[in-house]
Design an enzyme around this catalytic site. Structure first.
Site, PDB file in Angstrom:
ATOM      1  CB  SER A 119      12.484   1.539  30.908  1.00  0.00           C
ATOM      2  OG  SER A 119      13.662   2.059  31.485  1.00  0.00           O
ATOM      3  CE  LYS A 156      12.149   5.222  32.752  1.00  0.00           C
ATOM      4  NZ  LYS A 156      13.020   4.330  33.533  1.00  0.00           N
TER       5      LYS A 156
END
Length: 202
Positions: A119, A156
């Site tokens: 990701s 993230k």
């Protein structure tokens, strides 16, 4: 470190091997059973002796509350898969210790986290890489963080506004994670400060 007796070395080796094989230290009862002690109390006495000699730390109130001090001092702890709901730096999550100078990173790295998934690949954080993390909750919007949402840990880019947190991926194939702080437990485990590349990508 003071020299260990033969019996103390046996106990120390058992603890080290048990952590290596299972990811967690043995209980007093398991030590007693494996080494033929009459009771867990006998194991406790040997643990206290090892603690006095500076090779382990006894964590009170936990049946597996044993920490190997020698290994902790020997490099940065490497965190592998994190079990739901447990502290990130719990002993059972530590796969080992990596020989790297914490001062190579700014701010200093406190631990390494094995990355799972792609990701964040667009900024060079690949599956299997080791992410260097500075343990702090003092982070700003736009920084790459290690965050915990309820029982899950993720890496993230942070964007916080009011009661909403967006955790942004760096890969167009992934969607942002939107967290309503009124409905979920959310915390910051640390700030990403560098990457050690997984050699398979080279």
């Amino acid at each position: 470190m003071k020299a260990l007796t033969t019996r103390q070395q046996e106990v120390f080796d058992l603890i080290r091997d048990h952590i290596s094989q299972t990811g967690m230290p043995p209980t007093r009862a398991e030590i007693a059973q494996r080494l033929g002690f009459r009771s867990p109390n006998a194991a406790e006495e040997h643990l206290k002796a090892l603690a006095r000699k500076g090779v382990i730390e006894i964590v009170s109130g936990a049946s597996r509350g044993i920490r190997l001090l020698q290994e902790e001092e020997n490099g940065l702890p490497l965190i592998g898969r994190v079990a739901a709901g447990e502290p990130l730096l719990a002993q059972q999550h530590i796969e080992g210790h990596y020989q790297v100078d914490p001062g190579l990173f700014k701010p200093n790295a406190d631990f390494l986290l094995r990355v799972s998934g792609m990701s964040m690949k667009d900024i060079g954080i690949m599956d299997g890489d080791l992410l260097a993390v500075h343990k702090t909750q003092d982070v700003r919007n736009g920084q790459v963080v290690v965050a915990r949402i309820d029982d899950e840990v993720t890496v993230k880019r942070l964007k916080k506004q009011g009661n909403t947190v967006e955790l942004l991926p760096e890969n167009s194939e992934f969607k942002p994670i939107v967290v309503d702080l009124r409905e979920h437990n959310f915390s910051i485990e640390g700030l990403a400060v560098g990457v050690i590349r997984n050699g398979e990508w080279l």
